[in-house]
Design an enzyme around this catalytic site. Sequence first.
Site: not given
Ligand code: SAH
Length: 222
Positions: A70
């Site tokens: 993000s």
């Molecule tokens: N907080 C992260 C943002 C990553 S984008 C950062 O600081 O980099 C969102 C992330 O959520 C992705 O890596 C995706 O694989 C994960 N995601 C999506 N659905 C999910 C689920 N059901 N359980 C765990 N992770 C999930």
Amino acid sequence: MNKVDIHGIGMTSRRTRDRLITRLKDQGIRSLEVLDVIRNTPRHLFVDEALSHRAYEDTALPIGYGQTLSQPYIVARMTEALLAAGPLERVLEIGTGSGYQTAVLSPLVKKVYSVERIKPLHERARKLLRTLSIKNAQLKLSDGGMGWPVMDPFDGIMVTAAPDQIPEELLQQLSEDGGRLIIPVGDRGVQDLLLITRQGNAFKRESLEAVRFVPLLAGIQK
Ligand code: SAH
């Protein structure tokens, strides 16, 4: 005198980091604690080296596997809102991704639990957080739609991927005495960033702003 920066990359990145902090303040981030942590967290290490020159721009960046880190404003806004009612001890993050948000939370709370469903992202984040000597974060490969049942209750839960609806499990894993959940909810276009506060079995709901996150998906991807 040539144009080489004799202070090296360190000084350059300090200036670019300061510029980012100024921008976040201009956009309304007030918490000095949060601003300070963002200034001190090396975001360039959480993105691919080819993109590291853009790490202190206020922009979302790809982290591979179709996922994105993000923009710093959203990280700051969500962190600030989660902590707005006072310090938190146990926080669960859904969607570890690069591990950047985990790293931002770690100095602000007692313990961060973070789950990710894509195995290579989980492993990379684990390695990086270890390299950075972050010791109060516990990571797990799992489907975060279920929360992290054995570790509950949590004072705070931050979801960084968007479901269509709030998973009931997450509400149930909030501490009954003021537990806070930050979550983007809606379809794959624009979502509503919600702050839910629990008191007993009452859940107060506030809408913070419109956001755009990758979808929360079910199951694990090896
Ligand atoms: N907080 C992260 C943002 C990553 S984008 C950062 O600081 O980099 C969102 C992330 O959520 C992705 O890596 C995706 O694989 C994960 N995601 C999506 N659905 C999910 C689920 N059901 N359980 C765990 N992770 C999930």
